[in-house]
Write an enzyme that holds these catalytic residues in place. Structure first.
Site, PDB file in Angstrom:
ATOM      1  N   LYS A  64       0.580  -1.509   0.129  1.00  0.00           N
ATOM      2  CA  LYS A  64       0.285  -0.046  -0.189  1.00  0.00           C
ATOM      3  C   LYS A  64       0.851   1.438  -0.268  1.00  0.00           C
ATOM      4  CE  LYS A  64      -4.155   2.356   2.859  1.00  0.00           C
ATOM      5  NZ  LYS A  64      -4.843   1.658   4.189  1.00  0.00           N
ATOM      6  N   SER A 139      -9.614   1.973   3.398  1.00  0.00           N
ATOM      7  CA  SER A 139      -9.026   2.889   1.797  1.00  0.00           C
ATOM      8  C   SER A 139      -7.993   2.123   1.098  1.00  0.00           C
ATOM      9  CB  SER A 139      -7.531   3.332   3.661  1.00  0.00           C
ATOM     10  OG  SER A 139      -7.371   2.947   3.960  1.00  0.00           O
ATOM     11  N   SER A 163      -9.181  -0.138   7.966  1.00  0.00           N
ATOM     12  CA  SER A 163      -8.490  -0.136   6.282  1.00  0.00           C
ATOM     13  C   SER A 163      -8.163  -1.958   5.428  1.00  0.00           C
ATOM     14  CB  SER A 163      -7.727   0.557   6.017  1.00  0.00           C
ATOM     15  OG  SER A 163      -8.749   2.446   6.271  1.00  0.00           O
TER      16      SER A 163
END
Length: 471
Positions: A64, A139, A163
Site C-alpha cells: 500500500k 482505504s 482499512s
C-alpha cells in the site's frame, strides 16, 4: 513459463513452493504478475506504480502506498506527496526485503488512508474485481483488488478503523489487522498514530499467517512495538472443538446490515458450530453505541497533528506565495483533497482550547471503557464474530457525497480497532453475487487463535473466490 501461470488462483504459499522447487525463477514469477497487471489493471487501477525488475530471492509482494519504499515514489494517494521518493524503507518493507520478497509495486489508497472506498485517492479510484462499477473498499482497496484479481500473490495494507478488513470483505480475500504494537509503524505515513497498524492481505488464512510472521515483532525504531508472545503458527486444524465464539447482540441488531450479508453471516455461524465451536451472545453496548463517534474524534485529532508536517518545505510540491504563511496555505489548499481537509478541520476543532476536554478528552475516556468492555467479553469468549462490513461492495459514487454514510461503512470494524485488538476478515459467502466477509476478533496477541478459526471455516466452506468475470 509465465504465460501458463494462473495468477488468479495461485496462493502465496504455492508460489513459494514453485520457486523453492526450481519450477519457476523469481524473475519469471515477477514477470508473470507484471503481465497480469498489464492485462487487467487498466480497468481496476489497483496500482499507482509498478517495479519492473525483481530484486529478491522469493515471491513478489504489493505494498500500500503509505509504506515508505527506498527509491520508489511514496505518495499516500495525495498530491501533496507527489514526487516524494524515500531514501529508506519502512521497517515492514525492510523485513519483506530481508525475507527475499521482491517489490511488485505500490497500490492505490484513499488519500492518507482516509476513506472506505478508495475513491478519495488523488489519482483516481480503484475498482472491484467482481464488478468494476463498484468500489473495492478502503482505504486499502488497491491492495485487496490486486490480490483478488491475481495481480499480486499477497500484499500489505494499513488499518486505522477497518482499512484492511473492510476491503478484504468487499473483494473476497483474507485480511488481518494485527494487535496494535505487534507490527512496526516506522516509515509508514501516519494518519492516527494510536490506531494505525500494518497487516497482510492474501488469498488464504495460511498465506496471511505466513506474511504476518515476516513483518511482526519488536522494532527499536518504534517504541510502541512489542515482542510476540510466541511463534506465529500456520493453521492446520479443521475442527474447532471447544472454541467459544461470542456474537455481540448490538452488532447483530444493526439495521444497517443488509439482509444478504446477514444471511451469509448467520450461515457461517452455523458452519462454525458444525465444526465444534460454541456460539453465544455477547454484550458490548458502549462499543457499538459510541465506537464510531469516539473514533471520529480521536482519529481526526491525531490526523490534524500528523498532517501539520506537510507544509511545502520538506515534502512534495510547493505552491508560490508572497510570504511563508501564504506559501504554506496555498500548498496545503492545493495539495490536500476534501477528505483530509475535512478531518484536519474536525480534529483541530476537537483539540482547540475550550473544546479539548469536552471532545478529545471525553473520547479518550470512552475509548478506555470500550477496551474494558472487550476485556470483559473475553472472560467468557475466545473470539467475537460480526459481519466485517454491513454491506457488500457498493457502486462507485454511491456514498461519495455523503461523508456520514461513508463513515458508517466501518461501524463493525471500528470498536475493536479502538481497543487495539486483532481482527481477521475471512470470506463467508455471497450476496447479490458479491463476497461477504466475517470478522473474527480476539484478545491481544491472539492471532494464532484467529488463524485457527479462520482456516477451519475457510476449508469447510470451500468457496471459489475468483471473480466469475475473470475466470
Amino acid at each position: 513459463m509465465s504465460a501458463a501461470l494462473d495468477t488468479l488462483r495461485l496462493t502465496a504459499e504455492d508460489a513459494v513452493g514453485l520457486v523453492e522447487r526450481g519450477e519457476i525463477s523469481v524473475a519469471e514469477l515477477h514477470a508473470a504478475y507484471l503481465e497480469a497487471i498489464d492485462e487487467r489493471d487498466g480497468e481496476l487501477h489497483a496500482y499507482l506504480r509498478t517495479v519492473d525488475e525483481a530484486d529478491g530471492t522469493s515471491i513478489p509482494i504489493a505494498l500500500k502506498d503509505v509504506i515508505s519504499t527506498r527509491g520508489v515514489e511514496t505518495t499516500a494517494g495525495s498530491r501533496i506527496l507527489s514526487g516524494y521518493v524515500p531514501a529508506f524503507d519502512a521497517t515492514v518493507a525492510a523485513r519483506c526485503r530481508a525475507a527475499g520478497l521482491t517489490l511488485l509495486g505500490k497500490t492505490n489508497t484513499d488519500e492518507f488512508a482516509m476513506g472506505s472506498s478508495t475513491e478519495n485517492s488523488a489519482f483516481g479510484p480503484s475498482r472491484n474485481p467482481w464488478d468494476p462499477t463498484r468500489v473495492p473498499g478502503g482505504s486499502g482497496g488497491g491492495t485487496s483488488a490486486a490480490v483478488t484479481a491475481g495481480l499480486a500473490p499477497w500484499g500489505l495494507g494499513s488499518d486505522t478503523g477497518g482499512s484492511i478488513k473492510q476491503p478484504s470483505a468487499l473483494c473476497g480475500n483474507v485480511g488481518l489487522r494485527p494487535t496494535y504494537g505487534t507490527v512496526s509503524r516506522f516509515g509508514v505515513v501516519a494518519f492516527a498514530s494510536s490506531l494505525d497498524q500494518v497487516g497482510p492481505v492474501a488469498k488464504t488464512v495460511r498465506d496471511v499467517a505466513l506474511l504476518y510472521s515476516i513483518i511482526a515483532g519488536r522494532d527499536p525504531e518504534d517504541s510502541t512495538t512489542v515482542e510476540l508472545s510466541g511463534p506465529v503458527a500456520l493453521p492446520q486444524d479443521e475442527r474447532l472443538d471447544g472454541l467459544r465464539i461470542g456474537v455481540p447482540r448490538q452488532a447483530a441488531a444493526l439495521e444497517a446490515i443488509e439482509p444478504g450479508v446477514r444471511t451469509a453471516f448467520d450461515a457461517a455461524l452455523v458452519r462454525l458450530e458444525e465444526l465444534g465451536a460454541e456460539v453465544g451472545e455477547a454484550d458490548l453496548p458502549l462499543s457499538f453505541d459510541y465506537g464510531m463517534p469516539c473514533y471520529y474524534l480521536i482519529a481526526p485529532a491525531e490526523a490534524s497533528s500528523n498532517l501539520a508536517r506537510y507544509d511545502g518545505v520538506r515534502y512534495g510540491p510547493r505552491s508560490d506565495g508572497a510570504t511563508y504563511g501564504e506559501m504554506v496555505e496555498r500548498t496545503r489548499d492545493e495539495g490536500f483533497g476534501d477528505e483530509p481537509k475535512r478531518r484536519i478541520v474536525l480534529g483541530t476543532y476537537a483539540l482547540s482550547a475550550g473544546y479539548y476536554d469536552a471532545y478529545y478528552g471525553q473520547a479518550q475516556k470512552v475509548r478506555t471503557l470500550i477496551v474494558r468492555e472487550h476485556a470483559a467479553a473475553f472472560e467468557t469468549f475466545d473470539v467475537l464474530a460480526t459481519p466485517t462490513s454491513p454491506t457488500v461492495a457498493f457502486p462507485l459514487g454511491d456514498k461519495a457525497a455523503d461523508p456520514l454514510a461513508m463513515y458508517a461503512c466501518d461501524l463493525l470494524t471500528i470498536p475493536s480497532c479502538l481497543a487495539g485488538l486483532p481482527g481477521l476478515s475471512v470470506p463467508c459467502g455471497f450476496s447479490e453475487g458479491l463476497p461477504v466477509g466475517i470478522q473474527l476478533i480476539g484478545p491481544q496477541l491472539s492471532e494464532n487463535t484467529l488463524f485457527r478459526a479462520g482456516h477451519a471455516l475457510e476449508r469447510s466452506l470451500g468457496l471459489d473466490l475468483v471473480p466469475e468475470r475473470l475466470r
